[in-house]
Design a protein around this motif. Structure first.
Motif, PDB file in Angstrom:
ATOM      1  N   ALA A   1      -0.262  -0.639   7.709  1.00 17.60           N
ATOM      2  CA  ALA A   1       0.824  -0.307   8.495  1.00 17.60           C
ATOM      3  C   ALA A   1       1.983  -0.067   8.048  1.00 17.60           C
ATOM      4  N   LEU A   2       2.509  -1.162   7.443  1.00 18.62           N
ATOM      5  CA  LEU A   2       3.579  -1.114   6.620  1.00 18.62           C
ATOM      6  C   LEU A   2       4.003   0.105   5.623  1.00 18.62           C
ATOM      7  N   SER A   3       2.655   0.059   4.966  1.00 14.43           N
ATOM      8  CA  SER A   3       2.671   1.329   3.995  1.00 14.43           C
ATOM      9  C   SER A   3       2.821   2.540   4.402  1.00 14.43           C
ATOM     10  N   LEU A   4       2.319   2.640   5.760  1.00 12.07           N
ATOM     11  CA  LEU A   4       2.476   4.143   6.500  1.00 12.07           C
ATOM     12  C   LEU A   4       4.009   4.286   6.800  1.00 12.07           C
ATOM     13  N   LEU A   5       4.577   3.229   7.069  1.00 18.39           N
ATOM     14  CA  LEU A   5       5.895   3.379   7.585  1.00 18.39           C
ATOM     15  C   LEU A   5       6.997   3.508   6.374  1.00 18.39           C
ATOM     16  N   GLY A   6       6.191   3.527   5.028  1.00 19.71           N
ATOM     17  CA  GLY A   6       7.177   3.795   3.892  1.00 19.71           C
ATOM     18  C   GLY A   6       7.442   2.546   2.998  1.00 19.71           C
ATOM     19  N   ALA A   7       6.740   1.381   3.346  1.00 22.28           N
ATOM     20  CA  ALA A   7       6.912   0.273   2.157  1.00 22.28           C
ATOM     21  C   ALA A   7       6.043   0.564   1.151  1.00 22.28           C
ATOM     22  N   SER A   8       6.921   0.027  -0.056  1.00 25.86           N
ATOM     23  CA  SER A   8       6.259   0.292  -1.314  1.00 25.86           C
ATOM     24  C   SER A   8       5.291  -0.683  -1.789  1.00 25.86           C
ATOM     25  N   SER A   9       4.445  -0.542  -2.718  1.00 27.04           N
ATOM     26  CA  SER A   9       3.539  -1.421  -3.269  1.00 27.04           C
ATOM     27  C   SER A   9       4.194  -2.874  -3.597  1.00 27.04           C
ATOM     28  N   ARG A  10       5.327  -2.731  -4.167  1.00 27.98           N
ATOM     29  CA  ARG A  10       6.150  -3.733  -4.492  1.00 27.98           C
ATOM     30  C   ARG A  10       6.468  -4.632  -3.335  1.00 27.98           C
TER      31      ARG A  10
END
Length: 574
Positions: A31-40
């Motif tokens: 979900a955080l990745s969907l909101l734009g969080a990077s892999s780092r």
């Protein structure tokens, strides 16, 4: 070896505890990745979530250890108790544990969310594991055959080297862990062919994900292997030592080590010892090492009749020869090879800091080098001689050496203590050895080793059972949604419970039984080929059987969680 046996399930327990919330963590990170969080950023969040509980848990464990140490010190071990300081590891060990646990938590959390970065829209679908391959069985078979051949090759010496036992154990342990997933896959294939929906569900799960099925039971299999291999060896050896009366120093005899006494002091001690009530036939002995083609032999130099009387040695033909050898070492003496004696003490006693005096001899030769004309029974034991030598055979006068032992007999503990008081008061660093402090001391050490291994096996079983509970619960939580859907589709709750139970019970029984058989092989090989005692198979089966029954009972309790985790009123939130 003991550290290896304990560190593996502890690491397994920490890793499984961290993965207990792996599924929810993966979804949250997706979900955080969907909101734009990077892999780092995802890695940093996951590491922080795992690191803080790991640090708190490690520090809490240290606090609980400090609080429980005084209580543990009161526990009796082999009739004695401990000081709290005896149960204190070094600062390096404590620091290593406090640092290692958070690191394992972070690594485990990072590995558990590697699928969450495949797609920001969903966690990667489950795919069949690639960990199981038929070739994994080959190293295990080779380790079994190689270990058996190595143990069998030791039958000629009658002793099995400790390094060989440790190597065989470590090799079998490593190859069993390597072959575990493939054994689980084969077990799952056979289980899926049995009638019933529960067997089909559990079998397909084990067949497609054998590594996940084997991981929870790996610690229990290790506990069974350790118990069967080593717990049975030490009591058998202790009973053998206690039952052997012809090996080592005889009962009722004493050996006073007077290495730092002058010849005059030793002669005076012999006179005074002979005047003590309950002390009989004391005599002095010059001890030496004798070079041979193989290992050096131990020799006592002195009056043969006096030595055999004081040491209670029987069947020694003192009047037949001036050099008498044990029957077990006679073949190592060659008439063409001069016998060189060394490690003898010169008459003058020098301080440790003094330089050696070249004029003081520290060895001698036998002149001429005779072949023993008489033999005596083998004097087995580190405190008994291989050779008895008449002082007249030395090429150096016996007066050039000082006695290092005073042999005597005693008839009561009070007489022994009187002799000990006399000797230790007159000679610096003198000690008196008896059978109870030498040969029977080995038996006591073996018994204590057995107690330590037994306690370690109990701790290992507890840790492994805890890891099994966490792994089974984590697996159930991770597959909560499929079980909910199956229950909504009409699958009976009893069927789901049986499937959950079979998923862990099947690899547990397969690998646990194999571990028990391998442990029996190691234990039997050591005791049988050593020739000292028989492997007590009947007395040791109770331990692995108890471990298996407790583990199965725990799995049955975990299976009861299916009803709570698949309630219909919670489906809407999935």
């Amino acid at each position: 070896m003991g550290a290896l046996s304990l560190l593996f399930p502890i690491g397994l327990l920490v890793a499984i505890a961290t993965r207990l919330t792996a599924t929810t963590r993966q979804r949250r990170m997706a979900a955080l990745s969907l909101l734009g969080a990077s892999s780092r950023q995802l890695r940093q969040v996951a590491a922080g979530e795992a690191f803080l509980p790991g640090v708190v848990g490690a520090l809490l464990g240290v606090v609980l250890w400090l609080l429980g140490r005084p209580l543990a010190a009161r526990a009796s071990y082999d009739g004695t108790t401990f000081f709290p300081s005896d149960l204190t590891p070094g600062p390096f060990a404590i620091t290593a544990v406090v640092v290692a646990i958070p690191v394992v938590c972070v690594v485990s959390a990072s590995l558990s969310m590697r699928h969450a970065r495949i797609s920001p829209l969903e966690v990667a679908r489950s795919r069949p594991s690639r960990a199981a391959r038929p070739w994994r069985l080959v190293p295990l078979a080779a380790a079994i055959v190689g270990g058996a051949l190595a143990l069998w090759s030791s039958r000629s010496t009658g002793q099995v080297p400790a390094s060989l036992v440790t190597g065989a154990y470590a090799l079998i342990l490593a190859t069993l862990l390597l072959a575990g997933p493939e054994l689980t896959r084969l077990a799952g294939r056979g289980l899926s062919r049995l009638p019933g929906a529960a067997a089909l569900l559990a079998g397909n799960r084990l067949r497609d994900h054998p590594d996940a099925g084997f991981l929870p039971v790996a610690g229990v299999s290790l506990a069974i292997l350790t118990t069967m291999a080593f717990v049975a060896i030490t009591p058998a050896a202790a009973r053998s030592l206690a039952a052997t009366e012809e090996v080592g120093q005889r009962a009722g005899t004493g050996q006073a080590a007077v290495e730092f006494a002058t010849p005059a002091q030793s002669a005076r001690l012999v006179t005074e010892l002979s005047q003590l009530p309950g002390i009989g036939v004391p005599t002095t002995v010059i001890s030496a090492q004798v070079t041979t083609a193989g290992e050096p032999l131990s020799a006592w130099i002195g009056n043969c009749q006096a030595i055999t009387a004081a040491a209670a040695m029987t069947d020694v033909p003192c009047g037949q020869a001036t050099l008498i050898a044990g029957r077990d070492v006679l073949s190592r003496l060659s008439p063409d090879q001069p016998l060189e004696l060394y490690n003898m003490r010169p008459t003058q006693v020098l301080p440790w800091t003094a330089a050696p005096d070249p004029s003081q001899p520290e060895g001698a030769h036998l002149t001429p080098p005779p072949r023993p004309a008489a033999t005596m029974p083998a004097q087995r034991g580190v405190d008994m001689p291989d050779l008895l030598i008449d002082p007249a055979l030395l090429d150096v006068p016996a007066e050039a050496f000082r006695p290092t032992l005073i042999l005597f007999r005693y008839d009561s503990p009070a007489a022994l203590e009187s002799a000990r008081t006399l000797v230790e008061s007159q000679v610096q660093s003198a000690t008196i050895a008896t059978r109870a402090t030498t040969f029977e001391g080995f038996s006591q050490d073996v018994r204590r080793l057995y107690d330590a291994i037994s306690l370690a096996s109990i701790a290992l079983a507890i840790i492994s059972a805890s890891a099994l509970v966490l792994a089974a619960a984590a697996s159930l939580v991770e597959r909560r949604r499929p079980y909910m859907l199956l229950r909504m589709a009409g699958t009976p709750l009893a069927t789901l419970r049986r499937a959950v139970f079979l998923e862990s019970a099947t690899p547990l029984l397969v690998t646990g039984t194999l571990a028990a058989l391998l442990g029996v092989g190691v234990g039997w090989g050591v005791t049988a080929l050593g020739g000292d005692a028989a492997y007590p198979i009947g007395g040791v089966l109770s331990a692995p059987l108890a471990i298996l029954l407790i583990s199965l009972a725990v799995l049955s309790a975990v299976a009861l969680l299916v009803e709570r985790l698949t309630r219909g009123n919670e489906v809407h939130f999935e």
